[in-house]
Design an enzyme around this catalytic site. Structure first.
Site, PDB file in Angstrom:
ATOM      1  N   ASP A  71      45.002  -7.876  15.812  1.00 22.93           N
ATOM      2  CA  ASP A  71      44.088  -8.209  16.057  1.00 22.93           C
ATOM      3  C   ASP A  71      42.909  -6.696  16.465  1.00 22.93           C
ATOM      4  O   ASP A  71      44.178  -5.412  16.735  1.00 22.93           O
ATOM      5  CB  ASP A  71      43.788  -8.893  17.823  1.00 22.93           C
ATOM      6  CG  ASP A  71      43.240  -9.456  18.421  1.00 22.93           C
ATOM      7  OD1 ASP A  71      42.211  -8.926  17.920  1.00 22.93           O
ATOM      8  OD2 ASP A  71      43.483  -9.416  19.728  1.00 22.93           O
ATOM      9  N   ASN A 119      38.072 -19.379  15.483  1.00 25.39           N
ATOM     10  CA  ASN A 119      37.539 -18.123  15.160  1.00 25.39           C
ATOM     11  C   ASN A 119      36.114 -19.201  13.990  1.00 25.39           C
ATOM     12  O   ASN A 119      35.514 -18.075  13.910  1.00 25.39           O
ATOM     13  CB  ASN A 119      38.821 -17.278  13.732  1.00 25.39           C
ATOM     14  CG  ASN A 119      38.847 -16.150  14.755  1.00 25.39           C
ATOM     15  OD1 ASN A 119      40.221 -16.332  13.751  1.00 25.39           O
ATOM     16  ND2 ASN A 119      38.464 -16.064  15.802  1.00 25.39           N
TER      17      ASN A 119
HETATM   18  C1  IPE Z   1      43.815 -14.414  16.877  1.00 30.89           C
HETATM   19  O1  IPE Z   1      42.737 -13.477  17.309  1.00 30.89           O
HETATM   20  C2  IPE Z   1      43.161 -14.733  15.674  1.00 30.89           C
HETATM   21  C3  IPE Z   1      42.908 -13.577  14.220  1.00 30.89           C
HETATM   22  C4  IPE Z   1      44.221 -12.596  14.894  1.00 30.89           C
HETATM   23  C5  IPE Z   1      43.293 -14.776  13.433  1.00 30.89           C
HETATM   24  P1  IPE Z   1      41.077 -13.627  18.483  1.00 30.89           P
HETATM   25  O2  IPE Z   1      40.242 -12.212  18.417  1.00 30.89           O
HETATM   26  O3  IPE Z   1      40.619 -14.141  17.467  1.00 30.89           O
HETATM   27  O4  IPE Z   1      42.018 -13.697  19.281  1.00 30.89           O
HETATM   28  P2  IPE Z   1      40.428 -13.680  21.473  1.00 30.89           P
HETATM   29  O5  IPE Z   1      39.909 -14.935  20.838  1.00 30.89           O
HETATM   30  O6  IPE Z   1      40.425 -12.925  21.516  1.00 30.89           O
HETATM   31  O7  IPE Z   1      42.131 -14.627  22.195  1.00 30.89           O
HETATM   32  C1  IPE Z   2      40.967  -9.692  14.927  1.00 27.98           C
HETATM   33  O1  IPE Z   2      40.399  -9.018  14.778  1.00 27.98           O
HETATM   34  C2  IPE Z   2      40.599 -10.469  13.306  1.00 27.98           C
HETATM   35  C3  IPE Z   2      40.319 -11.316  13.242  1.00 27.98           C
HETATM   36  C4  IPE Z   2      40.279 -12.035  14.330  1.00 27.98           C
HETATM   37  C5  IPE Z   2      40.423 -12.353  12.111  1.00 27.98           C
HETATM   38  P1  IPE Z   2      38.941  -9.213  15.815  1.00 27.98           P
HETATM   39  O2  IPE Z   2      37.684  -9.647  14.941  1.00 27.98           O
HETATM   40  O3  IPE Z   2      39.117 -10.443  16.349  1.00 27.98           O
HETATM   41  O4  IPE Z   2      38.795  -7.308  15.975  1.00 27.98           O
HETATM   42  P2  IPE Z   2      38.476  -7.115  18.329  1.00 27.98           P
HETATM   43  O5  IPE Z   2      39.615  -8.606  19.220  1.00 27.98           O
HETATM   44  O6  IPE Z   2      37.126  -7.863  18.422  1.00 27.98           O
HETATM   45  O7  IPE Z   2      38.285  -5.609  18.419  1.00 27.98           O
HETATM   46 MG    MG Z   3      39.931 -10.417  18.667  1.00 29.39          MG
END
Ligand code: IPE
Ligand code: IPE
Ligand code: MG
Length: 261
Positions: A28, A76
């Site tokens: 993340d 997602n």
């Molecule tokens: C969890 O991260 C999913 C992945 C890393 C693929 P998110 O960024 O989607 O999670 P939330 O929405 O902050 O809980």
């Molecule tokens: C994790 O990074 C990647 C996925 C969820 C696939 P994010 O896109 O959630 O990045 P943040 O949480 O917005 O920084």
């Molecule tokens: Mg995230």
């Protein structure tokens, strides 16, 4: 397939191996990494792929035999279409560009999650990656993609119900047998879940498998991750005592008694 996975379940270094053998990572912070640099979110996802490559290659030296990473959750899909398409591109650029190298290095790839809903070319890449690495047993890399822990449990329950209705299984089912119906069947038991970026939640990742896993939350953003950060998480894991509902180890009891006297 599950039976073949069991080769990776066998302890390699004897009872003194402190583990963890199976680590899962919620990768993340890609968006925040990009925002901090004034870059588009896609740049963060691209760097995230580089971090994944570094981390997978660092696992061998840390004694990890199985790594499960969260690439795309069933939730997602709520993101804007252009970002969903960038995230789909993660699989294209990671699996497609690194497959030959990983296959040569003895890595077996398995993709967890629902195949329905994936673009056809991604589904084909996933099938090819699993087929081309099926013979490998040195290291298992599970990529959770279009994956949700609740969806995986529901799918397993549905499979069980179908077997019961077909007269192939009794209604009663043990936890161990139910675990065999999940997409992680046959993988080593999950020892450690790491989440980067400072968020402290599971976000629907490996809910069943997490039952007795240790959790480590690190402030580092995923694109900055690599073997050193993973080593720090493993050091924290090794400093803990896993009790699985039992009593503290004898050493801890002795120390407590000494203190009380
Ligand atoms: C969890 O991260 C999913 C992945 C890393 C693929 P998110 O960024 O989607 O999670 P939330 O929405 O902050 O809980
Ligand atoms: C994790 O990074 C990647 C996925 C969820 C696939 P994010 O896109 O959630 O990045 P943040 O949480 O917005 O920084
Ligand atoms: Mg995230």
């Amino acid at each position: 397939m599950a039976d073949d996975m069991r080769a990776m379940d066998a302890p390699t270094d004897g009872p003194s191996d402190p583990g963890p053998r199976h680590v899962a990572i919620i990768m993340d912070g890609n968006g925040r990494w990009a925002a901090a640099r004034g870059l588009p979110r896609a740049a963060g996802h691209k760097e995230g792929v580089a971090a994944l490559k570094r981390t997978v290659r660092g696992c061998a030296g840390l004694g990890v035999r199985c790594l499960t990473v969260f690439g795309f959750s069933t939730e997602n899909w709520r993101r804007p279409a252009d970002e969903v398409s960038d995230l789909m591109g993660l699989v294209r650029s990671y699996v497609a560009s690194d497959l030959t190298g990983l296959a040569k290095e003895g890595v077996r790839i398995r993709v967890l999650g629902r195949r329905e809903g994936l673009p056809p070319d991604i589904a084909a890449i996933v099938r090819k990656a699993e087929r081309d690495t099926a013979h490998n047993d040195r290291f298992l890399l599970q990529v959770a993609f279009n994956y949700g822990g609740q969806a995986d449990i529901v799918d397993a329950a549905r499979r069980h119900a179908e077997r019961v209705l077909a007269g192939e299984a009794p209604v009663d089912i043990s936890e161990a047998d139910f675990g065999e119906l999940l997409s992680t069947a046959g993988a080593p038991p999950l020892d450690l879940i790491v989440r980067t970026s400072g968020e402290v939640r599971l976000s629907n990742f490996l809910l069943w498998e997490a039952a007795y896993a240790e959790l480590v939350f690190q402030d580092i953003l995923w694109p900055d991750y690599g073997p050193e950060a993973l080593k720090a998480a493993i050091d924290e894991y090794q400093a803990r005592e896993r009790r699985f509902g039992g009593r503290p180890a004898q050493t801890a009891i002795t120390a407590q008694t000494a203190k009380a006297n």
